[in-house]
Motif scaffolding. Structure first.
Motif, mmCIF file in Angstrom:
data_model
loop_
_atom_site.group_PDB
_atom_site.id
_atom_site.type_symbol
_atom_site.label_atom_id
_atom_site.label_comp_id
_atom_site.label_asym_id
_atom_site.label_seq_id
_atom_site.Cartn_x
_atom_site.Cartn_y
_atom_site.Cartn_z
ATOM 1 N N PRO A 119 0.838 -1.205 0.000
ATOM 2 C CA PRO A 119 0.000 0.000 0.000
ATOM 3 C C PRO A 119 0.873 1.255 0.000
ATOM 4 N N SER A 120 0.296 2.349 -0.468
ATOM 5 C CA SER A 120 0.977 3.646 -0.418
ATOM 6 C C SER A 120 -0.017 4.708 -0.833
ATOM 7 N N PRO A 121 0.272 5.976 -0.536
ATOM 8 C CA PRO A 121 -0.620 7.060 -0.986
ATOM 9 C C PRO A 121 -0.653 7.146 -2.515
ATOM 10 N N ASP A 122 0.527 7.287 -3.140
ATOM 11 C CA ASP A 122 0.618 7.369 -4.607
ATOM 12 C C ASP A 122 2.051 7.122 -5.048
ATOM 13 N N TRP A 123 2.696 6.160 -4.426
ATOM 14 C CA TRP A 123 4.098 5.878 -4.735
ATOM 15 C C TRP A 123 4.195 4.730 -5.734
ATOM 16 N N PHE A 124 5.192 4.814 -6.586
ATOM 17 C CA PHE A 124 5.375 3.785 -7.596
ATOM 18 C C PHE A 124 6.843 3.701 -7.987
ATOM 19 N N LEU A 125 7.182 2.636 -8.676
ATOM 20 C CA LEU A 125 8.501 2.483 -9.275
ATOM 21 C C LEU A 125 8.338 2.548 -10.783
ATOM 22 N N GLY A 126 9.310 3.099 -11.460
ATOM 23 C CA GLY A 126 9.184 3.147 -12.907
ATOM 24 C C GLY A 126 10.394 3.756 -13.577
ATOM 25 N N VAL A 127 10.394 3.636 -14.885
ATOM 26 C CA VAL A 127 11.414 4.270 -15.711
ATOM 27 C C VAL A 127 10.713 4.831 -16.937
ATOM 28 N N ALA A 128 11.131 6.000 -17.367
ATOM 29 C CA ALA A 128 10.555 6.651 -18.541
ATOM 30 C C ALA A 128 11.634 6.869 -19.585
ATOM 31 N N ASN A 129 11.324 6.495 -20.823
ATOM 32 C CA ASN A 129 12.204 6.762 -21.960
ATOM 33 C C ASN A 129 13.603 6.170 -21.781
ATOM 34 N N LEU A 130 13.668 4.921 -21.346
ATOM 35 C CA LEU A 130 14.971 4.271 -21.251
ATOM 36 C C LEU A 130 15.408 3.841 -22.648
ATOM 37 N N GLU A 131 16.604 4.242 -23.030
ATOM 38 C CA GLU A 131 17.099 4.058 -24.390
ATOM 39 C C GLU A 131 17.717 2.673 -24.574
ATOM 40 N N LEU A 132 17.319 1.980 -25.655
ATOM 41 C CA LEU A 132 17.899 0.679 -25.995
ATOM 42 C C LEU A 132 18.794 0.751 -27.226
ATOM 43 N N CYS A 133 18.671 1.818 -28.001
ATOM 44 C CA CYS A 133 19.496 2.017 -29.207
ATOM 45 C C CYS A 133 20.683 2.896 -28.817
ATOM 46 N N ASP A 134 21.858 2.298 -28.740
ATOM 47 C CA ASP A 134 23.044 3.003 -28.247
ATOM 48 C C ASP A 134 23.298 4.275 -29.059
ATOM 49 N N ALA A 135 23.412 5.410 -28.367
ATOM 50 C CA ALA A 135 23.539 6.702 -29.043
ATOM 51 C C ALA A 135 24.881 6.849 -29.756
ATOM 52 N N LYS A 136 25.886 6.073 -29.352
ATOM 53 C CA LYS A 136 27.203 6.192 -29.979
ATOM 54 C C LYS A 136 27.374 5.207 -31.131
ATOM 55 N N THR A 137 26.984 3.964 -30.907
ATOM 56 C CA THR A 137 27.196 2.934 -31.925
ATOM 57 C C THR A 137 26.005 2.730 -32.845
ATOM 58 N N HIS A 138 24.827 3.236 -32.434
ATOM 59 C CA HIS A 138 23.574 3.002 -33.164
ATOM 60 C C HIS A 138 23.313 1.503 -33.344
ATOM 61 N N GLU A 139 23.673 0.736 -32.332
ATOM 62 C CA GLU A 139 23.377 -0.685 -32.288
ATOM 63 C C GLU A 139 22.538 -0.972 -31.052
ATOM 64 N N TRP A 140 21.849 -2.096 -31.064
ATOM 65 C CA TRP A 140 21.042 -2.469 -29.906
ATOM 66 C C TRP A 140 21.955 -2.770 -28.723
ATOM 67 N N ALA A 141 21.602 -2.216 -27.567
ATOM 68 C CA ALA A 141 22.375 -2.496 -26.358
ATOM 69 C C ALA A 141 22.210 -3.964 -25.982
ATOM 70 N N ASN A 142 23.305 -4.627 -25.667
ATOM 71 C CA ASN A 142 23.240 -6.042 -25.311
ATOM 72 C C ASN A 142 22.657 -6.263 -23.922
ATOM 73 N N ASN A 143 22.952 -5.353 -23.016
ATOM 74 C CA ASN A 143 22.506 -5.531 -21.635
ATOM 75 C C ASN A 143 22.407 -4.160 -20.977
ATOM 76 N N VAL A 144 21.258 -3.866 -20.415
ATOM 77 C CA VAL A 144 21.059 -2.594 -19.713
ATOM 78 C C VAL A 144 20.515 -2.907 -18.321
ATOM 79 N N ILE A 145 21.126 -2.324 -17.314
ATOM 80 C CA ILE A 145 20.684 -2.492 -15.924
ATOM 81 C C ILE A 145 20.341 -1.120 -15.372
ATOM 82 N N PHE A 146 19.196 -1.032 -14.704
ATOM 83 C CA PHE A 146 18.773 0.261 -14.148
ATOM 84 C C PHE A 146 18.067 0.041 -12.825
ATOM 85 N N ASN A 147 18.539 0.740 -11.796
ATOM 86 C CA ASN A 147 17.941 0.644 -10.469
ATOM 87 C C ASN A 147 16.699 1.527 -10.364
#
Length: 527
Positions: A310-338
């Protein structure tokens, strides 16, 4: 005793004049004008592409952009520069030590910028033709160099220029967060050719043992809601940091109900959304759940959210996490985000079991202050997201914007039709290490009311029991299973104590996985 001749005095005078001139020559006023600057009129702005929350990553490369806000107003000359921070000089407190600001230089092969050789880290125009946009490259300094100020002056005529105040100045400080706390740099020009399939692992890390002051009282059952999100384009996101929550996110954050958020995402399916992602809630808040999804050159970002219940209005989330590497323009093999708790800004409650207290007006999404006594740098994540690239798919339209494959709205799953006409399951879910069936998607119909619930506290019917969760030992699981229900509408304060979770012991047969683990069942073979 040597006698100093007049030629020596002449040399000394020339040396002093040269030093004085060199100091004066490092004049960052555009075109060497002698007029006084005007205060910025907000037509022009400088920013550093790739930073978040005004923080830089040491030794990372960034694009410094100077541009007109309306894309029409032009300038003929400019000066872009960087200024270092200082630190205390214990040997001479009156003379602080200058730190490093990194390196500012023109972009390779740039035809409208050049280095101002008489000033350090300064870039100017190469000609005075009208411009609405210029760019330079900044390499951030190494660790422990504190903050850097990036600034610019702009001339619209030889005698009319604007000083480096307001929108023409940006102070950026070193990002001291751990690598897994930082999202990859967003890529606004993804050029990857293939589509991709990713495995999503949501790993809960929240328990009384790890978060004793940020965990509900013992009489409340802590849980996460189902995980809901999408792979999508730059033009859409289910929620955005520092913006107001949508109605769908509000319902999820306050009640753990994913219905409206799913509807909001489904409305963009086939245009800005490639896959609607949904994973079952993990049986416990320190366990994991797994799903898969697809991404494409257009739909190369992913956003996800799960409620803290339960919570008043707390949540976990991520917005606009990038999977297309901005430098190599290849798909990221592994992305970890806390993931750390966020506040949807719709309820003013301060405790897990606070009664409803609508925030008026609603506030932008921000970090949830569950225990204000814990310093930010000592906070522990509530969960971790892991994105693993499973495989890529050849796209015959590689040189063009990839076309969308048909998304069929089958009951309980997203699927896509392959070239041979067969149905390929788009979404499978997994709790811990044991596969579970796909979760059913919800519709826009109002939730049904359990006839056994009281009129004062209407509840939805209990959902089906989740799979028996536990460790598979000797081909048998002795564990537990959970089912959930939700409030219908906004619950009265006296209804908040009613359980939303039911648990029972379970025992069933299982097949032990071979050492090293396997991919989910139903994963397609390489073509």
């Amino acid at each position: 005793m040597d006698i100093v001749g007049p030629h020596v005095f002449l040399c000394l005078i020339l040396l002093l004049k040269t030093c004085f001139c060199l100091y004066e020559v490092c004049d960052r006023r555009p075109l060497g004008t002698n007029t006084d600057p005007l205060p910025p009129d907000n037509r022009f702005m400088i920013d550093v592409y790739g930073i978040r929350d005004n923080m830089y990553i040491p030794k990372e490369e960034y694009a410094v952009r100077l541009f007109s806000r309306d894309g029409v107003s032009s300038f003929i000359a400019f000066t872009i520069s960087i200024r270092e921070d200082t630190t205390e000089n214990k040997n001479n407190p009156r003379k602080p030590i200058l730190l490093s600001p990194g390196k500012l230089e023109p972009l390779p092969n740039s035809n409208n910028t050049k280095v101002l050789t008489t000033c350090n880290n300064t870039v100017i125009q190469s000609d005075i033709t009208p411009k609405t946009y210029v760019e330079a490259k900044w390499t951030a300094p190494e660790k422990d160099n504190k903050c850097v100020t990036v600034f610019a002056v702009v001339a619209v005529r030889p005698d009319v220029w604007y000083s480096f105040e307001g929108p023409l100045s940006q102070r950026i400080c070193e990002d001291r967060r751990k690598a897994d706390d930082m999202q990859p740099m967003e890529n606004y020009n993804c050029q990857v050719c293939e589509d991709a399939r990713y495995k999503l692992i949501f790993e809960g890390m929240w328990s009384y043992n790890t978060h004793p002051t940020m965990y509900p009282p013992a009489d409340l059952v802590a849980r996460f809601s189902d995980v809901v999100g999408a792979s999508h384009s730059n033009d859409f996101s289910p929620f955005k940091y520092n913006s107001d929550a949508t109605d769908g996110l509000k319902l999820l954050a306050e009640q753990g109900n994913t219905t409206n958020l799913e509807v909001e995402i489904y409305q963009r399916l086939g245009t800005d959304v490639r896959t609607v992602i949904k994973a079952r809630a993990p049986p416990r808040t320190n366990m994991k759940t797994i799903s898969t999804f697809r991404a494409s050159r257009k739909h190369h970002m992913v956003s996800l959210a799960t409620a803290i219940v339960p919570s008043p209005d707390w949540f976990l989330g991520v917005a606009n996490l990038e999977l297309c590497d901005a430098k190599t323009h290849e798909w990221a093999n592994n992305v970890i985000f806390n993931l750390y708790p966020m506040d949807a800004g719709t309820d003013s409650g301060k405790k897990f079991d606070s009664s409803n207290e609508a925030t008026a007006p609603p506030q932008p999404i921000s970090t949830a202050k569950i225990d204000a006594n814990i310093p930010k740098e000592q906070l522990k994540p509530f969960a971790r997201l892991v994105f693993q690239l499973i495989r890529t798919y050849y796209n015959p339209n590689c040189t063009e914007d990839p076309g969308l494959t048909e998304e069929s709205g089958g009951e309980g799953e997203n699927s896509e039709r392959t070239e041979d006409g067969s149905e390929e399951t788009e979404e499978t879910n997994k709790v811990e290490y044991r596969p579970s069936p796909t979760t059913s998607t919800t519709s826009e119909e109002p939730p049904s009311v359990d006839p056994e619930s009281s009129p004062e506290c209407p509840m939805t019917p209990w959902e089906e029991w989740q799979e028996c969760a536990g460790e598979c030992i000797d081909n048998k699981v002795n564990g537990y299973q959970i089912r959930f229900r939700n409030h219908v509408g906004d619950p009265a304060p006296e209804c908040l104590k009613m359980p939303l979770t039911d648990m029972q012991n379970c025992e069933e047969e299982c097949e032990e996985e071979p050492a090293g683990g396997e991919e989910e069942e139903g994963e397609e073979e390489e073509e």
